[in-house]
Scaffold this motif. Structure first.
Motif, PDB file in Angstrom:
ATOM      1  N   ARG A   1      -4.768  -2.467  -3.967  1.00  0.00           N
ATOM      2  CA  ARG A   1      -4.202  -1.587  -2.936  1.00  0.00           C
ATOM      3  C   ARG A   1      -5.311  -0.969  -2.094  1.00  0.00           C
ATOM      4  O   ARG A   1      -5.243  -0.913  -0.869  1.00  0.00           O
ATOM      5  CB  ARG A   1      -3.328  -0.501  -3.589  1.00  0.00           C
ATOM      6  CG  ARG A   1      -1.928  -1.002  -3.964  1.00  0.00           C
ATOM      7  CD  ARG A   1      -1.229  -0.191  -5.046  1.00  0.00           C
ATOM      8  NE  ARG A   1      -1.182   1.242  -4.849  1.00  0.00           N
ATOM      9  CZ  ARG A   1      -0.109   1.917  -4.402  1.00  0.00           C
ATOM     10  NH1 ARG A   1       0.995   1.284  -4.060  1.00  0.00           N
ATOM     11  NH2 ARG A   1      -0.150   3.235  -4.307  1.00  0.00           N
TER      12      ARG A   1
ATOM     13  N   THR B   1       0.815  -1.216   0.000  1.00  0.00           N
ATOM     14  CA  THR B   1       0.000   0.000   0.000  1.00  0.00           C
ATOM     15  C   THR B   1       0.851   1.270   0.000  1.00  0.00           C
ATOM     16  O   THR B   1       0.311   2.369  -0.180  1.00  0.00           O
ATOM     17  CB  THR B   1      -0.929   0.011   1.222  1.00  0.00           C
ATOM     18  OG1 THR B   1      -0.143  -0.314   2.376  1.00  0.00           O
ATOM     19  CG2 THR B   1      -2.042  -1.006   1.070  1.00  0.00           C
ATOM     20  N   GLY B   2       2.141   1.147   0.209  1.00  0.00           N
ATOM     21  CA  GLY B   2       3.079   2.252  -0.026  1.00  0.00           C
ATOM     22  C   GLY B   2       2.898   3.486   0.838  1.00  0.00           C
ATOM     23  O   GLY B   2       3.539   4.501   0.583  1.00  0.00           O
ATOM     24  N   GLY B   3       2.014   3.478   1.824  1.00  0.00           N
ATOM     25  CA  GLY B   3       1.814   4.664   2.648  1.00  0.00           C
ATOM     26  C   GLY B   3       0.357   5.086   2.743  1.00  0.00           C
ATOM     27  O   GLY B   3       0.004   6.001   3.481  1.00  0.00           O
ATOM     28  N   GLN B   4      -0.510   4.385   1.996  1.00  0.00           N
ATOM     29  CA  GLN B   4      -1.921   4.806   1.961  1.00  0.00           C
ATOM     30  C   GLN B   4      -2.624   4.612   3.307  1.00  0.00           C
ATOM     31  O   GLN B   4      -3.550   5.352   3.630  1.00  0.00           O
ATOM     32  CB  GLN B   4      -2.696   4.024   0.903  1.00  0.00           C
ATOM     33  CG  GLN B   4      -2.380   4.434  -0.519  1.00  0.00           C
ATOM     34  CD  GLN B   4      -3.234   3.666  -1.522  1.00  0.00           C
ATOM     35  OE1 GLN B   4      -4.439   3.599  -1.418  1.00  0.00           O
ATOM     36  NE2 GLN B   4      -2.600   3.073  -2.507  1.00  0.00           N
TER      37      GLN B   4
ATOM     38  N   ALA C   1      -1.714   7.538   5.293  1.00  0.00           N
ATOM     39  CA  ALA C   1      -2.413   8.708   4.749  1.00  0.00           C
ATOM     40  C   ALA C   1      -3.856   8.749   5.248  1.00  0.00           C
ATOM     41  O   ALA C   1      -4.375   9.807   5.615  1.00  0.00           O
ATOM     42  CB  ALA C   1      -2.369   8.682   3.221  1.00  0.00           C
TER      43      ALA C   1
ATOM     44  N   GLY D   1       4.671   8.298  -0.375  1.00  0.00           N
ATOM     45  CA  GLY D   1       5.018   6.901  -0.616  1.00  0.00           C
ATOM     46  C   GLY D   1       3.959   6.203  -1.452  1.00  0.00           C
ATOM     47  O   GLY D   1       4.274   5.435  -2.363  1.00  0.00           O
ATOM     48  N   ALA D   2       2.690   6.497  -1.160  1.00  0.00           N
ATOM     49  CA  ALA D   2       1.603   5.873  -1.919  1.00  0.00           C
ATOM     50  C   ALA D   2       1.705   6.245  -3.398  1.00  0.00           C
ATOM     51  O   ALA D   2       1.513   5.409  -4.279  1.00  0.00           O
ATOM     52  CB  ALA D   2       0.243   6.298  -1.351  1.00  0.00           C
ATOM     53  N   GLU D   3       2.043   7.507  -3.684  1.00  0.00           N
ATOM     54  CA  GLU D   3       2.198   7.927  -5.088  1.00  0.00           C
ATOM     55  C   GLU D   3       3.389   7.232  -5.740  1.00  0.00           C
ATOM     56  O   GLU D   3       3.322   6.809  -6.885  1.00  0.00           O
ATOM     57  CB  GLU D   3       2.423   9.446  -5.159  1.00  0.00           C
ATOM     58  CG  GLU D   3       1.194  10.267  -4.889  1.00  0.00           C
ATOM     59  CD  GLU D   3       0.314  10.409  -6.125  1.00  0.00           C
ATOM     60  OE1 GLU D   3       0.847  10.422  -7.241  1.00  0.00           O
ATOM     61  OE2 GLU D   3      -0.911  10.515  -5.948  1.00  0.00           O
TER      62      GLU D   3
ATOM     63  N   GLY E   1       1.960   9.641   4.508  1.00  0.00           N
ATOM     64  CA  GLY E   1       2.215   8.445   3.712  1.00  0.00           C
ATOM     65  C   GLY E   1       1.806   8.587   2.255  1.00  0.00           C
ATOM     66  O   GLY E   1       2.042   7.701   1.436  1.00  0.00           O
ATOM     67  N   GLN E   2       1.176   9.725   1.928  1.00  0.00           N
ATOM     68  CA  GLN E   2       0.675   9.907   0.558  1.00  0.00           C
ATOM     69  C   GLN E   2       1.785   9.969  -0.476  1.00  0.00           C
ATOM     70  O   GLN E   2       1.593   9.576  -1.629  1.00  0.00           O
ATOM     71  CB  GLN E   2      -0.147  11.194   0.450  1.00  0.00           C
ATOM     72  CG  GLN E   2      -1.500  11.103   1.108  1.00  0.00           C
ATOM     73  CD  GLN E   2      -2.320  12.372   0.890  1.00  0.00           C
ATOM     74  OE1 GLN E   2      -2.495  12.829  -0.225  1.00  0.00           O
ATOM     75  NE2 GLN E   2      -2.807  12.942   1.958  1.00  0.00           N
TER      76      GLN E   2
END
Lengths: 430, 430
Positions: free
Chosen positions: A395, A275-278, A281, B280-282, B277-278
């Motif tokens: 995701r 999820t990379g940070g979502q 967020a 990273g999400a991008e 975290g947005q």
């Protein structure tokens, strides 16, 4: 009362802008018992706007337009409404004065073009705009009334709430409530709610999003009775769906989790991979989230899962990063290292390629709390074939499942809402 | 060729669903030189759908409908098209066979309701659906042709691209391109592009989003000349806007950064506070981002900025967390600890409350690269008064500015595109 919406702007026809204004207006009006019976988008052409307004008032009692009230020469709603009413545009001295003052305050001359915003169809009412410089317009036509609002969402919403809704909306004739559920498929909900569907005067609509479904309940009737009846129906739905119902109306999962953490003076920390940070967020979307969210680690590579989160190297060597025990170790690691009450972790395969022999959509979620650590396997997606959106959907589903599992841990609920319901059913029938 | 869109569904009028299908169709058709002249939404009522289709074909050559082709009793587009054509619905044996096969493969009986999806207006053509079970329909009416597509976006898009567009779109009579810019306000762009606006047969549309503006260029003409002319216009726009142009069409900032990192065999790591975290999400939205994104740290609290990122404690004690030097230390810390080529960091105040004496919207961005570390102060927002969206907008602007600053560092560009343009202008006039 029947209302139609008319959105004006080439950018909407070209698809450069999504018509969020129409969706907001539809929801707002429905919540106040006013039916939107049609929604039309036309381009920046005076004749077309005139025709569309006239046709709409042939069907409905009122039309709400958005857009075309700005200063540039492709802003033509004022001109169209004057033409439809058969009156000239006249310059409003008070509006002109305000535009000149604003320009002077910014240290510049007002441009002639900008003064177009002071032109109004003769006899039109002005709708106060407490969020911006240009007011909305109220124009009476033979077929009904037109409310012309600016296209800027913030200003449109302000005028709608402060001026138009109080004028348009009488006491509602239907009562509506939206229950938000997570963790159950739409088909499962529909089977469980069959008895509600069969009730007279009650309608259900299922509004699915990745990993969650909103259930909109509409009860017909009048007076205060209708709200009582809605209350009874809602109570029965909650019995049938159990803890899958996590909130109502705009109460999103991140808000629910924020509230539960606040009530317990607890904090959460997130360890994310796919999820990379979502998740972080989402957990910081609410004002005041600094009291409930400690922080997060995005460990996209396997090495970082070891170095930043303390996942044992031999576990990673033996099973790779996509494994239930890795999810558990990530959750415990982030909880421990960031000093949070709860650690939430996800690891899995978002695609488009398989990873270490695991299919796209394989996801494990770990929740580490004060007493214990839980591991949940995310239900496999009905993936719509390999497509450009599959990765995004997986995701997004993972974020929703993770937040919901954090909620379930905070409430001391079982991980699987379906299993819980099956148990309740057995107890009821036994 | 004039096309109108007709979207069918109560959920759109109620605002439960935003009309993303209409936006996608408008963009797709515009890209193929077909004008959408109107877009209408109606509810699930046969008579209303019939009337809307008929009225649309009185104005346009073709209508594309979406929605109302599913199995439930409020799916009425098939019935409406049969009524509009004055023909009965007939069951297509081949479609029925496929529905029964599908049900059998899933180990269940086909429901009678589901077989509705095999009913088609007599004489209608079937539009092949390679993404789902129900095909689209092609119905010839006196005023023109109706293409009826399912409402499920994935299936709608497949049928549109594979069947309808090749049929509808001839060679384009206009050429369009969208240039994506970041870091310059819309008003600055408009002043710099005045000479383009003045060109014959060239139109510009500005499509602002938080911290970025898309500029859509349309050149009228025919044949291959129009594309040559568009090429010249685009070249001149790029001269006038310099490095503020970061991509074209769907080339979003995260894709550009991913490409630049890939070309350099470099990686990035993110240290975030207010964005949660947005960023990273991008940076993980693209498939294959595991090769360019190392990971991230969300250090929402001041302590974690020290513990996880190594920001000096005395710096935090003296200045608090919202300070240019903290942004720089966060960027260097995350680069170092995650072993990435570049570290990108943000610290600031998303609101709604001031923090440590700093106004809402105060944001510092740090970029640590192989050679040096840069600090950028995000331009203050023209915040639309304290409102529910301000926090979201500030977070989104911060993500865009951060990605853009990473891009500028990767390309060796100055941090401020406006300063760079001013320097070019001086050199040109000097």
């Amino acid at each position: 009362m029947r209302v139609e919406l008319l959105t004006v702007g080439d950018e909407l026809l070209l698809g450069d802008t999504i018509n969020g204004n129409a969706a907001w207006l539809g929801r707002r009006l429905a919540d106040h018992g006013v039916d939107v019976t049609r929604s039309v988008v036309v381009g920046d052409e005076t004749d077309v706007i005139v025709e569309a307004v006239t046709a709409a008032l042939g069907r409905a009692d009122a039309v709400i337009t958005t857009g075309g009230l700005g200063p540039t020469y492709d802003d033509l709603t004022r001109d169209a409404l004057a033409a439809a009413a058969g009156v000239p545009l006249v310059r409003d001295p008070e509006l002109e004065r305000r535009l000149r003052e604003r320009a002077a305050a910014a240290g510049r001359e007002v441009r002639e073009m900008a003064l177009r915003m002071a032109d109004v169809p003769q006899g039109a009412g002005l709708l106060r705009n407490s969020s911006g410089s240009a007011p909305g317009l109220r124009v009476e036509l033979p077929g009904g009334v037109v409310y012309a609002l600016p296209g800027v969402p913030f200003e449109m919403r302000t005028i709608m709430d402060e001026v138009v809704l109080p004028e348009l909306a009488g006491p509602p004739e239907v009562a509506r409530r939206t229950l938000r559920t997570a963790g159950l498929w739409e088909s499962v909900l529909a089977v469980r709610l069959a008895e509600i569907e069969a009730m007279d005067g009650v309608r259900l609509a299922y509004l699915p999003q990745p990993a969650e479904v909103r259930v909109r309940v509409t009860v017909a009737g009048a007076g205060t009775d209708v709200w009582d009846r809605l209350g009874h129906v809602e109570k029965r739905i909650r019995e049938l769906l159990g803890s899958a119902v996590y909130g109502v109306e705009d109460e999103t999962l991140d808000r629910v989790v924020h509230r539960l953490l606040t009530q317990r003076s607890a904090t959460a920390a997130a360890a994310e991979s796919l999820t990379g940070g979502q998740i972080g967020a989402e957990l910081t979307a609410m004002p005041g989230s600094s009291t409930t969210f400690a922080g997060g680690v995005v460990a996209y590579s396997t090495d970082l899962k070891r170095d930043l989160l303390g996942v044992p190297g031999d576990l990673l060597a033996e099973h790779g990063a996509v494994h239930p025990d890795v999810a558990a170790a990530m959750a415990e690691g982030v909880r421990d290292r960031l000093g949070a009450t709860y650690g939430i972790a996800v690891t899995g395969v978002a695609g488009p390629e398989r990873q270490d022999g695991h299919a796209v959509g394989t996801v494990y979620i770990g929740v580490a709390g004060p007493g214990n650590t839980r591991i949940v396997t995310q239900p496999k997606l009905p993936v719509p074939g390999p497509g450009p959106e599959t990765r995004d959907v997986i995701r997004r589903m993972t974020v929703v499942h993770a937040l919901d599992q954090l909620r379930r841990a905070l409430l001391g609920l079982a991980a699987d809402p379906a299993a819980e319901l099956a148990r309740d059913d057995r107890e009821e029938s036994g």
